[in-house]
Design an enzyme around this catalytic site. Structure first.
Site, PDB file in Angstrom:
ATOM      1  N   GLY A 250      -2.368  -4.696   1.233  1.00  0.00           N
ATOM      2  CA  GLY A 250      -1.151  -4.663   2.131  1.00  0.00           C
ATOM      3  C   GLY A 250      -1.624  -5.156   3.482  1.00  0.00           C
ATOM      4  O   GLY A 250      -2.696  -5.189   3.843  1.00  0.00           O
TER       5      GLY A 250
ATOM      6  N   ALA B 170      -0.691  -4.150   6.452  1.00  0.00           N
ATOM      7  CA  ALA B 170      -1.205  -3.264   7.490  1.00  0.00           C
ATOM      8  C   ALA B 170      -2.881  -2.590   6.913  1.00  0.00           C
ATOM      9  O   ALA B 170      -3.177  -1.547   7.759  1.00  0.00           O
ATOM     10  CB  ALA B 170      -0.329  -2.094   7.719  1.00  0.00           C
ATOM     11  N   CYS B 171      -3.102  -3.110   5.868  1.00  0.00           N
ATOM     12  CA  CYS B 171      -4.444  -2.303   5.344  1.00  0.00           C
ATOM     13  C   CYS B 171      -5.563  -3.256   5.776  1.00  0.00           C
ATOM     14  O   CYS B 171      -5.448  -4.525   5.392  1.00  0.00           O
ATOM     15  CB  CYS B 171      -4.220  -2.251   3.824  1.00  0.00           C
ATOM     16  SG  CYS B 171      -5.700  -1.345   3.500  1.00  0.00           S
ATOM     17  N   ILE B 172      -6.734  -2.810   6.241  1.00  0.00           N
ATOM     18  CA  ILE B 172      -7.940  -3.643   6.522  1.00  0.00           C
ATOM     19  C   ILE B 172      -9.037  -3.172   5.909  1.00  0.00           C
ATOM     20  O   ILE B 172     -10.354  -3.372   6.196  1.00  0.00           O
ATOM     21  CB  ILE B 172      -7.940  -3.805   7.984  1.00  0.00           C
ATOM     22  CG1 ILE B 172      -8.256  -2.489   8.684  1.00  0.00           C
ATOM     23  CG2 ILE B 172      -7.103  -4.488   8.499  1.00  0.00           C
ATOM     24  CD1 ILE B 172      -8.829  -2.257  10.227  1.00  0.00           C
ATOM     25  N   THR B 173      -8.778  -2.480   4.845  1.00  0.00           N
ATOM     26  CA  THR B 173     -10.156  -2.028   4.032  1.00  0.00           C
ATOM     27  C   THR B 173     -10.974  -2.825   3.497  1.00  0.00           C
ATOM     28  O   THR B 173     -12.169  -2.817   3.551  1.00  0.00           O
ATOM     29  CB  THR B 173      -9.511  -1.112   2.705  1.00  0.00           C
ATOM     30  OG1 THR B 173      -8.715  -0.195   2.978  1.00  0.00           O
ATOM     31  CG2 THR B 173     -10.585  -0.809   1.762  1.00  0.00           C
TER      32      THR B 173
END
EC number: 1.7.1.7
Length: 330
Positions: free
Chosen positions: A177, A179-182
């Protein structure tokens, strides 16, 4: 190393679906509805269960108008009352839970008081976990009639284990996603190959899959359906609406809404194990218009697939055109 990881990885921008002969006169004849659990919904799309995407008012509107929703889990003390409120309105209740010890007490409370939600989603960043499996078994024992989705996962092994534990659906996507920085913080995830991950998981799945993350365009919904998704969870495309919970901000005359990831510093309230970020997304007006546009585009997809409903999309051919789809549109 598993054999399927030797296959070519691809994502939404790398794929084009191949048209078949059209058999309907107008796209309006195409049926975009999908059965998920015991209910049928207008389109196979669900806003992400994020605090910057869904709130009580939007959940009510979605349920009233034939759309699936999943309420986030970031105000756990409000969930029982949320279920009661939805049932009092004659609407279905769909909530999220985690895997902390307190969640077992919450499930016990729901069972004891007979406050039974129609849908529960176990919402964990790394859903292929002994603790998620334990929670699946517990919920299915205490609330056997509740349709249970578990995630998030990325591999066929994970699908098999969660399904075998009792999950009614699994949610595919680790960090794709906006907004995800995994993938940046940990080195792990499905960012850049989310669609390929969905394809692999679908080959193992016996129950519905939710594709979660990486959707940038309406056509990506059809691509998700082609590669095995029963539902498509979308965050950033839904975060910019009038009904979205994020604050409305004006910069140089342009309007934006705040959007943040579920594992962001904003969400956690502390800089600790952060795997999400905050951003601004363009203001898009009413969510009603976006949902209508998604349905119309999906109807067009069905007409290109040569069918009358979503099943036609699932069997179309596709080509991999590495990073060239949008070359003429930039």
């Amino acid at each position: 190393m598993s054999n399927y990881f030797s296959m070519e990885a691809f994502d939404y921008d790398d794929i084009q679906l191949v048209p078949n002969k059209c058999i309907i006169k107008s796209r309006k004849e195409a049926d975009t509805s999908v059965k998920f659990g015991s209910r049928t919904f207008k389109i196979p799309v669900v806003p992400a269960n994020m605090e910057s995407v869904i709130d009580d008012d939007l959940a009510i509107w979605l349920a009233e108008n034939g759309y699936y929703y999943v309420m986030h889990r970031f105000h756990p003390e409000k969930r029982a009352n949320f279920i009661k409120m939805m049932h009092d309105k004659g609407l279905f209740a769909s909530i999220s839970v985690g895997i902390k010890d307190s969640e077992y007490d919450f499930i016990d409370y729901l069972a004891k008081e007979k406050i039974i939600p129609e849908y529960i989603t176990i919402d964990v960043a790394h859903g292929h976990s002994d603790y998620v499996i334990k929670m699946i078994k517990y919920i299915k024992d205490k609330l056997p009639d509740t349709f249970l989705t578990a995630g998030n996962i990325a591999t066929p092994e994970a699908v098999r284990e969660l399904e075998n534990a009792g999950a009614d659906a699994t949610k595919v996507g680790v960090g794709p996603g906006r907004a995800c920085i995994t993938k940046l913080k940990t080195g792990f995830g499905t960012g850049g190959w989310q669609l390929a991950a969905l394809r692999m998981c679908s080959k193992a799945a016996r129950k519905p899959l939710i594709a979660d993350g990486g959707i940038r365009h309406n056509g990506d919904i059809a691509k998700s359906v082609r590669f095995g998704a029963s539902m498509v969870m979308i965050g950033s495309l839904f975060a910019g609406h009038e009904e979205s919970p994020g604050n409305l901000i004006t910069i140089d005359g342009k309007r934006y809404k705040q959007y943040w990831g579920s594992a962001s510093e904003v969400q956690k309230g502390a800089y600790r194990n952060v795997e999400g970020k905050q951003m601004l997304v363009p203001y898009r007006g009413s969510i009603k218009d976006t949902l209508r546009e998604m349905q119309e585009d999906l109807q067009s997809s069905i007409s290109y697939a040569g069918g009358k409903d979503l099943s036609a999309i699932r069997v179309v051919d596709y080509v991999i055109v590495k990073s060239s789809i949008f070359d003429g549109d930039k």
